[in-house]
Write a protein that holds these residues in place. Structure first.
Motif, short mmCIF file in Angstrom:
data_model
loop_
_atom_site.label_atom_id
_atom_site.label_comp_id
_atom_site.label_asym_id
_atom_site.label_seq_id
_atom_site.Cartn_x
_atom_site.Cartn_y
_atom_site.Cartn_z
N PRO A 108 14.48 41.21 32.70
CA PRO A 108 15.76 41.22 33.42
C PRO A 108 16.39 39.84 33.55
CG PRO A 108 14.19 42.64 34.53
CD PRO A 108 13.43 41.91 33.45
N LEU A 109 15.57 38.80 33.73
CA LEU A 109 16.14 37.45 33.85
C LEU A 109 16.84 37.04 32.56
CD1 LEU A 109 13.29 35.56 35.78
CD2 LEU A 109 15.43 36.49 36.68
N LEU A 110 16.23 37.32 31.42
CA LEU A 110 16.87 37.01 30.14
C LEU A 110 18.14 37.84 29.96
CD1 LEU A 110 14.01 36.72 27.47
CD2 LEU A 110 15.35 34.89 28.53
N LEU A 111 18.06 39.10 30.33
CA LEU A 111 19.22 39.98 30.15
C LEU A 111 20.38 39.52 31.03
CD1 LEU A 111 20.49 42.39 28.79
CD2 LEU A 111 19.42 43.87 30.50
N ILE A 112 20.10 39.09 32.24
CA ILE A 112 21.16 38.59 33.12
C ILE A 112 21.84 37.38 32.47
CG2 ILE A 112 21.61 37.38 35.30
CD1 ILE A 112 19.38 39.17 36.50
N ALA A 113 21.04 36.42 31.99
CA ALA A 113 21.61 35.24 31.33
C ALA A 113 22.42 35.63 30.11
CB ALA A 113 20.48 34.27 30.93
N GLY A 114 21.90 36.61 29.35
CA GLY A 114 22.61 37.07 28.16
C GLY A 114 23.94 37.73 28.49
N LEU A 115 23.94 38.61 29.48
CA LEU A 115 25.17 39.32 29.83
C LEU A 115 26.22 38.37 30.39
CD1 LEU A 115 23.82 42.63 31.41
CD2 LEU A 115 24.80 42.28 29.13
#
Length: 197
Positions: free
Chosen positions: A43-50
């Motif tokens: 989720p942390l990577l996905l947040i940064a990606g989004l």
């Protein structure tokens, strides 16, 4: 705010962020982390990606660089074997108008619903311990080239796509998305390389 489960797909992540109560009219980065699970790498990577991918948010000057710093901090700590992630207060306290956040989430809702239909548990080696470490190394490389991407039109979106693919692959245990993330990472590095040498 406490979260009892980590999101496992894009729509769950969007739901968690949309549920944030923001009486001040601004949403802190710490609120987003708290809502989506501060201990989970995916989720942390996905947040940064989004955040890097959504035009209405990533177009704010300095946002891609902040997301690069966030990604770098998280990935280095993962490579060092930490089970929880430490972030400096000044980064956690960064905030943005909730109207911009909700506008970006509305923009993402339909693509998220479409994407979630294709998520499957597959190629488990890509999301296991070794796969997570390779992903962290790739994300460190992405983070290092994100600051100059602020000056190269549309390149930050490619970095955001790579981070999103990696984050979603870990959340959904979908190794195919991790492979696509490595392809996007390679493309991003090729795009930026002529500008940084």
């Amino acid at each position: 705010m406490g979260q009892t489960r980590d999101p496992h797909n894009l729509e769950e992540l969007i739901d968690d962020i949309e549920a944030i109560d923001s009486p001040s009219g601004r949403i802190r980065f710490d609120d987003v982390l708290d809502a989506t699970g501060q201990r989970s790498f995916g989720p942390l990577l996905l947040i940064a990606g989004l955040i890097t991918l959504i035009p209405v948010i990533s177009g704010i000057p300095g946002v891609p660089t902040l997301m690069a710093l966030f990604t770098l901090l998280v990935c280095v700590q993962l490579l060092l074997g930490r089970r929880t992630f430490w972030l400096p207060r000044w980064l956690r306290e960064r905030n943005i108008e909730d109207s911009k956040v909700h506008k970006g989430l509305r923009w993402m809702r339909r693509p998220a619903r479409f994407t979630d239909k294709f998520l499957h548990h597959r190629l488990a080696v890509m999301t296991g311990k070794t796969g997570r470490r390779l992903t962290a190394v790739a994300c460190v490389l992405i983070a290092l080239v994100m600051p100059p991407m602020e000056f190269i039109p549309f390149s930050a979106s490619l970095a955001g796509a790579a981070l999103s693919l990696f984050g979603l692959s870990l959340m959904a245990r979908d190794g195919l998305l991790a492979l696509l993330g490595f392809v996007a990472t390679f493309a991003a590095l090729l795009l930026v390389f002529p500008y940084v040498i």
